[in-house]
Write a protein that holds these residues in place. Sequence first.
Motif, PDB file in Angstrom:
ATOM      1  N   ARG A 402       0.847  -1.010   0.160  1.00  0.00           N
ATOM      2  CA  ARG A 402      -0.151  -0.155   0.072  1.00  0.00           C
ATOM      3  C   ARG A 402       0.697   1.061  -0.272  1.00  0.00           C
ATOM      4  NH1 ARG A 402       1.061   2.214   4.878  1.00  0.00           N
ATOM      5  NH2 ARG A 402       1.142   1.040   6.584  1.00  0.00           N
ATOM      6  N   PRO A 403       0.673   2.320  -0.449  1.00  0.00           N
ATOM      7  CA  PRO A 403       0.689   3.709  -0.563  1.00  0.00           C
ATOM      8  C   PRO A 403       1.089   3.895   0.779  1.00  0.00           C
ATOM      9  CG  PRO A 403      -0.916   3.986  -1.806  1.00  0.00           C
ATOM     10  CD  PRO A 403      -1.393   2.622  -0.996  1.00  0.00           C
ATOM     11  N   PRO A 404       2.117   4.697   0.870  1.00  0.00           N
ATOM     12  CA  PRO A 404       2.628   5.231   2.569  1.00  0.00           C
ATOM     13  C   PRO A 404       1.441   6.091   3.385  1.00  0.00           C
ATOM     14  CG  PRO A 404       4.091   6.058   1.128  1.00  0.00           C
ATOM     15  CD  PRO A 404       3.426   6.077   0.052  1.00  0.00           C
ATOM     16  N   ALA A 405       0.963   6.327   4.285  1.00  0.00           N
ATOM     17  CA  ALA A 405       0.212   7.247   4.942  1.00  0.00           C
ATOM     18  C   ALA A 405       0.618   8.529   5.249  1.00  0.00           C
ATOM     19  CB  ALA A 405       0.367   6.762   6.606  1.00  0.00           C
ATOM     20  N   PHE A 406      -0.661   9.167   4.958  1.00  0.00           N
ATOM     21  CA  PHE A 406      -0.764  10.880   4.656  1.00  0.00           C
ATOM     22  C   PHE A 406      -0.318  11.590   5.783  1.00  0.00           C
ATOM     23  CE2 PHE A 406      -4.944  10.798   6.394  1.00  0.00           C
ATOM     24  CZ  PHE A 406      -5.481  11.946   6.717  1.00  0.00           C
ATOM     25  N   VAL A 407       0.492  12.519   5.724  1.00  0.00           N
ATOM     26  CA  VAL A 407       0.751  13.605   6.645  1.00  0.00           C
ATOM     27  C   VAL A 407      -0.301  14.196   7.483  1.00  0.00           C
ATOM     28  CG1 VAL A 407       2.191  14.475   7.761  1.00  0.00           C
ATOM     29  CG2 VAL A 407       2.820  12.747   6.427  1.00  0.00           C
ATOM     30  N   PRO A 408      -0.668  14.469   7.964  1.00  0.00           N
ATOM     31  CA  PRO A 408      -1.795  15.360   8.887  1.00  0.00           C
ATOM     32  C   PRO A 408      -1.490  16.479   8.891  1.00  0.00           C
ATOM     33  CG  PRO A 408      -2.471  13.741  10.164  1.00  0.00           C
ATOM     34  CD  PRO A 408      -0.772  13.362   9.682  1.00  0.00           C
ATOM     35  N   PHE A 409      -2.278  17.620   8.172  1.00  0.00           N
ATOM     36  CA  PHE A 409      -2.584  19.171   8.015  1.00  0.00           C
ATOM     37  C   PHE A 409      -0.937  19.206   7.391  1.00  0.00           C
ATOM     38  CE2 PHE A 409      -3.979  18.002  12.123  1.00  0.00           C
ATOM     39  CZ  PHE A 409      -5.148  18.500  11.733  1.00  0.00           C
ATOM     40  N   TYR A 410       0.042  18.589   5.846  1.00  0.00           N
ATOM     41  CA  TYR A 410       1.065  18.683   5.524  1.00  0.00           C
ATOM     42  C   TYR A 410       0.306  18.925   4.160  1.00  0.00           C
ATOM     43  CZ  TYR A 410       5.388  18.111   3.148  1.00  0.00           C
ATOM     44  OH  TYR A 410       6.679  17.789   2.169  1.00  0.00           O
ATOM     45  N   ASN A 411       1.035  19.712   3.444  1.00  0.00           N
ATOM     46  CA  ASN A 411       0.612  20.117   2.049  1.00  0.00           C
ATOM     47  C   ASN A 411       2.084  20.366   0.871  1.00  0.00           C
ATOM     48  OD1 ASN A 411       1.348  22.779   2.476  1.00  0.00           O
ATOM     49  ND2 ASN A 411       0.009  23.502   2.057  1.00  0.00           N
ATOM     50  N   GLY A 412       3.420  20.326   1.554  1.00  0.00           N
ATOM     51  CA  GLY A 412       4.348  19.559   1.413  1.00  0.00           C
ATOM     52  C   GLY A 412       5.650  20.634   1.545  1.00  0.00           C
ATOM     53  N   THR A 413       5.267  21.483   2.706  1.00  0.00           N
ATOM     54  CA  THR A 413       6.130  22.662   3.492  1.00  0.00           C
ATOM     55  C   THR A 413       5.838  22.037   4.589  1.00  0.00           C
ATOM     56  OG1 THR A 413       5.650  24.297   2.593  1.00  0.00           O
ATOM     57  CG2 THR A 413       6.595  24.596   3.905  1.00  0.00           C
ATOM     58  N   PRO A 414       7.478  21.815   5.136  1.00  0.00           N
ATOM     59  CA  PRO A 414       7.639  20.858   6.534  1.00  0.00           C
ATOM     60  C   PRO A 414       8.090  21.179   7.372  1.00  0.00           C
ATOM     61  CG  PRO A 414       9.706  20.250   5.097  1.00  0.00           C
ATOM     62  CD  PRO A 414       8.581  21.009   4.244  1.00  0.00           C
ATOM     63  N   TRP A 415       7.279  22.406   7.638  1.00  0.00           N
ATOM     64  CA  TRP A 415       7.236  23.354   9.174  1.00  0.00           C
ATOM     65  C   TRP A 415       6.980  22.766  10.423  1.00  0.00           C
ATOM     66  CZ3 TRP A 415       3.524  22.278  12.564  1.00  0.00           C
ATOM     67  CH2 TRP A 415       1.970  21.041  12.715  1.00  0.00           C
ATOM     68  N   PHE A 416       6.706  21.337  10.482  1.00  0.00           N
ATOM     69  CA  PHE A 416       6.909  21.128  11.796  1.00  0.00           C
ATOM     70  C   PHE A 416       8.463  19.781  11.892  1.00  0.00           C
ATOM     71  CE2 PHE A 416       4.792  17.882   8.941  1.00  0.00           C
ATOM     72  CZ  PHE A 416       5.783  17.428   8.673  1.00  0.00           C
ATOM     73  N   MET A 417       9.292  19.707  10.774  1.00  0.00           N
ATOM     74  CA  MET A 417      10.259  19.328  10.911  1.00  0.00           C
ATOM     75  C   MET A 417      11.649  19.859  12.122  1.00  0.00           C
ATOM     76  SD  MET A 417      10.514  16.668   9.496  1.00  0.00           S
ATOM     77  CE  MET A 417      12.173  16.152  10.159  1.00  0.00           C
TER      78      MET A 417
END
Length: 437
Positions: A402-417
């Motif tokens: 299966r595909p990896p699970a999506f990351v909640p509240f993430y749209n391409g900018t890794p603000w949480f890293m």
Amino acid sequence: MHNRLPLTQKSTPYWWEAAPVRPVPVQPLAKTLDVAIVGAGYTGLAAGLTLARAGRSVAAFDAMNPGEGASSRNGGITSGSIRPGYSVLTRRFGEKTALAIEAEGKVAREFLYDFIRTENMACDFQLTGLFKGALGFDQYEPMARSAELLAKRLGIEAYAVPHAEQHGYIGTDFYRGGTVRMDIGGLHPAKFHAELLRVALAAGVTVHAQTPVTGIKRDGEAFLLRTSAGVVRARQVLVCTNGYTDSALPFLRRRMVPVRSRMIATETLSPEVMARLMPKKMMMGENRQLGFYYRPSPDGTRILLGGRDNTRDDNATAPILRLRDGLIELFPELENVRLSHTWYGNVAMHRDMIPRIFERDGLVYATGFCGSGVVWAPWLGTRAANRLLGNTSEARTAFDFRPPAFVPFYNGTPWFMPAVIQGYALQDRLAMWRSRR
């Protein structure tokens, strides 16, 4: 903090000195293709080579110059490591899948080494082995048991190195022993990509540089790819973007988090220093969340060291100093050694932390290498190509699920890293405190 010598001379990859990344000659855009590949790094070119040799018309599209991303920026270590340990894999996917994943790593490394030999690739490959350091004696024992199990289960030459014998492998007192795997080596990543590009072009793969794919939509039994050079119709599409996935692939972008990995290169060191610090010229790693990976340069004249970079702007001072301090912590005698290069590239992390092939809405994806793409990218690119060709036996892989699970509240900018990196750093500090008590 150690004294602050001028940090570096160059902010481009050390690897580009011997193998600069360049555009490829402009080719006309075909109106129709058997297979369109998004991305011309290790994965896309390995897939394209397999498809072209099977008689398919195939073109790879890259938003940058081919190889300008991770394929020419990585450490060149053929680890093929999987971040979740065997026990975690077993709990998450079952023992059968966990065993298959471990076994496939051995096969994938052998495939890579045979591929380099068979295609006569001049990429400075050496099967040196890898030493992995233990932070404390509490880490050493489970690492030693894992090496013993690896040797017993898969027949890999792997063994423990007690602290008393450590200096025969690495000239540092920082670790408390470690383990060795002799099936891992090093190559020159930019030379490897250049050779892969040479072979793929000779086989008939068309490579379009600086030609981003801006959209993909189904057109009956085929697909229409909108690119900066025009629209092309392809019967099949393979996506190989990994840490450089953009908004043209929204499904994948919500699952692949680009994380910076930065490297530094020392100035040229004397043969005596290199022999003392890296007596067996092995690849090097360590057992912490934000651990460093490091190695001698292919010519054995300098040390290259890499690790995570939690910045999101172009101010590289803090991450360079972190790597430099890490280098000096390992090798105090290098305190006054200057750095010649620093650079970074994106690795693709996701919630499962396991490479994979998957299919969605007719598109096939080979992606998610989590920092171990030197081995997994050519392997899974080849597997994915065979899947498109219908070669069932050659497409079989434990990473096809299966595909990896999506990351909640993430749209391409890794603000949480930055927060994630700080959490890992805290875990490492606690591990160091426990190990040094």
